[in-house]
Design a protein around this motif. Structure first.
Motif, PDB file in Angstrom:
ATOM      1  N   ASP A   1      22.289  51.416  37.754  1.00 44.24           N
ATOM      2  CA  ASP A   1      22.579  51.555  39.187  1.00 44.24           C
ATOM      3  C   ASP A   1      21.637  50.696  40.023  1.00 44.24           C
ATOM      4  O   ASP A   1      22.050  50.075  41.014  1.00 44.24           O
ATOM      5  CB  ASP A   1      22.453  53.018  39.609  1.00 44.24           C
ATOM      6  CG  ASP A   1      23.560  53.891  39.031  1.00 44.24           C
ATOM      7  OD1 ASP A   1      24.592  53.344  38.598  1.00 44.24           O
ATOM      8  OD2 ASP A   1      23.380  55.126  39.002  1.00 44.24           O
ATOM      9  N   ALA A   2      20.359  50.669  39.638  1.00 45.36           N
ATOM     10  CA  ALA A   2      19.371  49.888  40.393  1.00 45.36           C
ATOM     11  C   ALA A   2      19.662  48.396  40.304  1.00 45.36           C
ATOM     12  O   ALA A   2      19.517  47.653  41.283  1.00 45.36           O
ATOM     13  CB  ALA A   2      17.962  50.188  39.883  1.00 45.36           C
ATOM     14  N   GLU A   3      20.077  47.943  39.123  1.00 44.56           N
ATOM     15  CA  GLU A   3      20.400  46.523  38.958  1.00 44.56           C
ATOM     16  C   GLU A   3      21.593  46.148  39.842  1.00 44.56           C
ATOM     17  O   GLU A   3      21.603  45.079  40.471  1.00 44.56           O
ATOM     18  CB  GLU A   3      20.722  46.226  37.486  1.00 44.56           C
ATOM     19  CG  GLU A   3      19.599  46.519  36.499  1.00 44.56           C
ATOM     20  CD  GLU A   3      18.533  45.449  36.476  1.00 44.56           C
ATOM     21  OE1 GLU A   3      18.579  44.531  37.310  1.00 44.56           O
ATOM     22  OE2 GLU A   3      17.642  45.534  35.613  1.00 44.56           O
ATOM     23  N   LEU A   4      22.590  47.026  39.904  1.00 40.93           N
ATOM     24  CA  LEU A   4      23.749  46.764  40.751  1.00 40.93           C
ATOM     25  C   LEU A   4      23.350  46.758  42.229  1.00 40.93           C
ATOM     26  O   LEU A   4      23.839  45.943  43.008  1.00 40.93           O
ATOM     27  CB  LEU A   4      24.825  47.823  40.501  1.00 40.93           C
ATOM     28  CG  LEU A   4      25.540  47.766  39.143  1.00 40.93           C
ATOM     29  CD1 LEU A   4      26.478  48.960  38.993  1.00 40.93           C
ATOM     30  CD2 LEU A   4      26.304  46.459  38.986  1.00 40.93           C
ATOM     31  N   GLU A   5      22.459  47.664  42.605  1.00 38.36           N
ATOM     32  CA  GLU A   5      22.003  47.720  43.996  1.00 38.36           C
ATOM     33  C   GLU A   5      21.231  46.457  44.363  1.00 38.36           C
ATOM     34  O   GLU A   5      21.393  45.908  45.453  1.00 38.36           O
ATOM     35  CB  GLU A   5      21.127  48.953  44.202  1.00 38.36           C
ATOM     36  CG  GLU A   5      20.717  49.167  45.652  1.00 38.36           C
ATOM     37  CD  GLU A   5      19.931  50.451  45.849  1.00 38.36           C
ATOM     38  OE1 GLU A   5      19.493  50.693  46.996  1.00 38.36           O
ATOM     39  OE2 GLU A   5      19.744  51.198  44.876  1.00 38.36           O
ATOM     40  N   LEU A   6      20.402  45.993  43.437  1.00 31.04           N
ATOM     41  CA  LEU A   6      19.643  44.770  43.688  1.00 31.04           C
ATOM     42  C   LEU A   6      20.584  43.581  43.865  1.00 31.04           C
ATOM     43  O   LEU A   6      20.395  42.751  44.755  1.00 31.04           O
ATOM     44  CB  LEU A   6      18.677  44.510  42.529  1.00 31.04           C
ATOM     45  CG  LEU A   6      17.819  43.244  42.627  1.00 31.04           C
ATOM     46  CD1 LEU A   6      16.935  43.283  43.869  1.00 31.04           C
ATOM     47  CD2 LEU A   6      16.959  43.076  41.370  1.00 31.04           C
ATOM     48  N   ALA A   7      21.613  43.504  43.026  1.00 34.61           N
ATOM     49  CA  ALA A   7      22.581  42.413  43.150  1.00 34.61           C
ATOM     50  C   ALA A   7      23.308  42.481  44.487  1.00 34.61           C
ATOM     51  O   ALA A   7      23.559  41.446  45.128  1.00 34.61           O
ATOM     52  CB  ALA A   7      23.578  42.477  41.994  1.00 34.61           C
ATOM     53  N   ALA A   8      23.661  43.694  44.924  1.00 40.17           N
ATOM     54  CA  ALA A   8      24.356  43.849  46.197  1.00 40.17           C
ATOM     55  C   ALA A   8      23.459  43.449  47.359  1.00 40.17           C
ATOM     56  O   ALA A   8      23.916  42.818  48.329  1.00 40.17           O
ATOM     57  CB  ALA A   8      24.822  45.299  46.354  1.00 40.17           C
ATOM     58  N   VAL A   9      22.184  43.812  47.282  1.00 45.26           N
ATOM     59  CA  VAL A   9      21.239  43.448  48.340  1.00 45.26           C
ATOM     60  C   VAL A   9      21.098  41.933  48.426  1.00 45.26           C
ATOM     61  O   VAL A   9      21.089  41.346  49.513  1.00 45.26           O
ATOM     62  CB  VAL A   9      19.874  44.107  48.078  1.00 45.26           C
ATOM     63  CG1 VAL A   9      18.794  43.501  48.971  1.00 45.26           C
ATOM     64  CG2 VAL A   9      19.954  45.605  48.320  1.00 45.26           C
ATOM     65  N   ARG A  10      21.011  41.278  47.281  1.00 44.12           N
ATOM     66  CA  ARG A  10      20.888  39.820  47.276  1.00 44.12           C
ATOM     67  C   ARG A  10      22.138  39.164  47.836  1.00 44.12           C
ATOM     68  O   ARG A  10      22.055  38.183  48.576  1.00 44.12           O
ATOM     69  CB  ARG A  10      20.618  39.337  45.849  1.00 44.12           C
ATOM     70  CG  ARG A  10      19.197  39.608  45.384  1.00 44.12           C
ATOM     71  CD  ARG A  10      19.031  39.191  43.962  1.00 44.12           C
ATOM     72  NE  ARG A  10      17.639  39.267  43.552  1.00 44.12           N
ATOM     73  CZ  ARG A  10      17.234  39.211  42.289  1.00 44.12           C
ATOM     74  NH1 ARG A  10      18.134  39.079  41.328  1.00 44.12           N
ATOM     75  NH2 ARG A  10      15.955  39.283  41.991  1.00 44.12           N
ATOM     76  N   GLN A  11      23.294  39.695  47.480  1.00 40.63           N
ATOM     77  CA  GLN A  11      24.535  39.126  47.993  1.00 40.63           C
ATOM     78  C   GLN A  11      24.607  39.272  49.502  1.00 40.63           C
ATOM     79  O   GLN A  11      24.990  38.338  50.216  1.00 40.63           O
ATOM     80  CB  GLN A  11      25.733  39.804  47.339  1.00 40.63           C
ATOM     81  CG  GLN A  11      27.077  39.209  47.768  1.00 40.63           C
ATOM     82  CD  GLN A  11      28.238  39.872  47.058  1.00 40.63           C
ATOM     83  OE1 GLN A  11      28.133  40.994  46.588  1.00 40.63           O
ATOM     84  NE2 GLN A  11      29.358  39.175  46.976  1.00 40.63           N
ATOM     85  N   ARG A  12      24.224  40.441  50.006  1.00 44.81           N
ATOM     86  CA  ARG A  12      24.230  40.661  51.445  1.00 44.81           C
ATOM     87  C   ARG A  12      23.240  39.733  52.144  1.00 44.81           C
ATOM     88  O   ARG A  12      23.533  39.157  53.187  1.00 44.81           O
ATOM     89  CB  ARG A  12      23.877  42.118  51.731  1.00 44.81           C
ATOM     90  CG  ARG A  12      23.801  42.464  53.217  1.00 44.81           C
ATOM     91  CD  ARG A  12      23.383  43.895  53.406  1.00 44.81           C
ATOM     92  NE  ARG A  12      22.958  44.149  54.773  1.00 44.81           N
ATOM     93  CZ  ARG A  12      22.331  45.264  55.154  1.00 44.81           C
ATOM     94  NH1 ARG A  12      22.052  46.181  54.255  1.00 44.81           N
ATOM     95  NH2 ARG A  12      21.978  45.429  56.409  1.00 44.81           N
ATOM     96  N   ARG A  13      22.083  39.548  51.537  1.00 42.12           N
ATOM     97  CA  ARG A  13      21.082  38.645  52.114  1.00 42.12           C
ATOM     98  C   ARG A  13      21.597  37.220  52.172  1.00 42.12           C
ATOM     99  O   ARG A  13      21.446  36.523  53.180  1.00 42.12           O
ATOM    100  CB  ARG A  13      19.801  38.686  51.276  1.00 42.12           C
ATOM    101  CG  ARG A  13      18.688  37.760  51.755  1.00 42.12           C
ATOM    102  CD  ARG A  13      17.781  37.395  50.619  1.00 42.12           C
ATOM    103  NE  ARG A  13      18.521  36.720  49.566  1.00 42.12           N
ATOM    104  CZ  ARG A  13      18.118  36.652  48.306  1.00 42.12           C
ATOM    105  NH1 ARG A  13      17.016  37.241  47.932  1.00 42.12           N
ATOM    106  NH2 ARG A  13      18.841  35.997  47.409  1.00 42.12           N
TER     107      ARG A  13
END
Length: 242
Positions: free
Chosen positions: A187-199
């Motif tokens: 879940d954390a890896e997916l959240e990190l990927a989503a944060v990077r995409q949003r950034r």
């Protein structure tokens, strides 16, 4: 060697293929530390919360440091919160430890010869061979962690799905607590990927805004809020702010 040390060695080993990002690796190292702490009975899992236990202090310095920062008052810390808090720049800490112990050296990159600096390189050592042997033997915990950080060694992770989830290990009994840690890590890896995409989207939009004529606004006032360091295990702003 501990599980996080083995994971760090594998990630740095050129034979493992494309190295993982520092953020993903830092999160996985924090998960590996927790798995070892539970195995050593320095901590227990009560659902998705980490409860300190009365086991002996680990021999490894970094693992001992991890045990020392466990939250010891209720409400205890969740596995997810631990990954983000403990994982902040954790890959750099392990890299520094390996360098200090002489297991890692630096050599100038041929591809980046025009830049100052050097790339970390593992020396031939019993520790490196031990980590490689553990991966070759398809030790399930290390295999799942390797899959979580996308270490591209198909022969080593063919029994693990790309998300590194606990359900991906087929016909293998994992130690107590490991499944919960792996699920939180996924879940954390997916959240990190989503944060990077949003950034990236916000930075791209900001770049388009900068193309308007000068004097229309102050770019510094409209700059998007930083979400998470690109190469850090830091918790994204969405989770860090009230």
């Amino acid at each position: 060697m501990t599980t996080p040390r083995d994971l760090m060695v594998i990630a740095l080993d050129a034979a493992s293929g494309r190295p993982p990002g520092r953020g993903e690796l830092s999160l996985a190292l924090a998960g590996a530390e927790l798995i070892d702490l539970v195995a050593a009975r320095a901590a227990e899992l009560d659902g998705d919360h980490i409860v300190p236990a009365g086991g002996p202090a680990p021999d490894d310095a970094l693992l001992r440091a991890a045990a020392s920062v466990l939250v010891r008052e209720e409400p205890y810390e969740s596995v997810d919160d631990w990954l983000w808090r403990r994982g902040r720049d954790l890959s750099l800490a392990y890299q520094a430890a390996l360098e200090a112990e002489g297991l890692l050296t630096r050599q100038r990159s041929r591809r980046l010869s025009f830049r100052a600096g050097s790339e970390p390189t593992l020396v031939d050592s019993p520790e490196r061979r031990s980590a490689a042997d553990r991966l070759t033997a398809e030790e399930p915990v290390l295999i799942a962690l390797a899959a979580a950080v996308r270490i591209h060694d198909e022969s080593a992770v063919d029994s693990v799905d790309s998300d590194g989830s606990a359900d991906s290990v087929e016909s293998v009994d994992l130690p107590d607590g490991v499944e919960a840690v792996l699920a939180a890590l996924g879940d954390a890896e997916l959240e990190l990927a989503a944060v990077r995409q949003r950034r990236d989207v916000e930075q791209a939009a900001f770049g388009q805004v900068l193309k308007v004529p000068a004097g229309r606004f102050d770019p510094a006032e409209d700059q998007p809020q930083a979400l998470a360091p690109a190469f850090s295990g830091a918790q994204p702003v969405s989770s860090a702010t009230p």
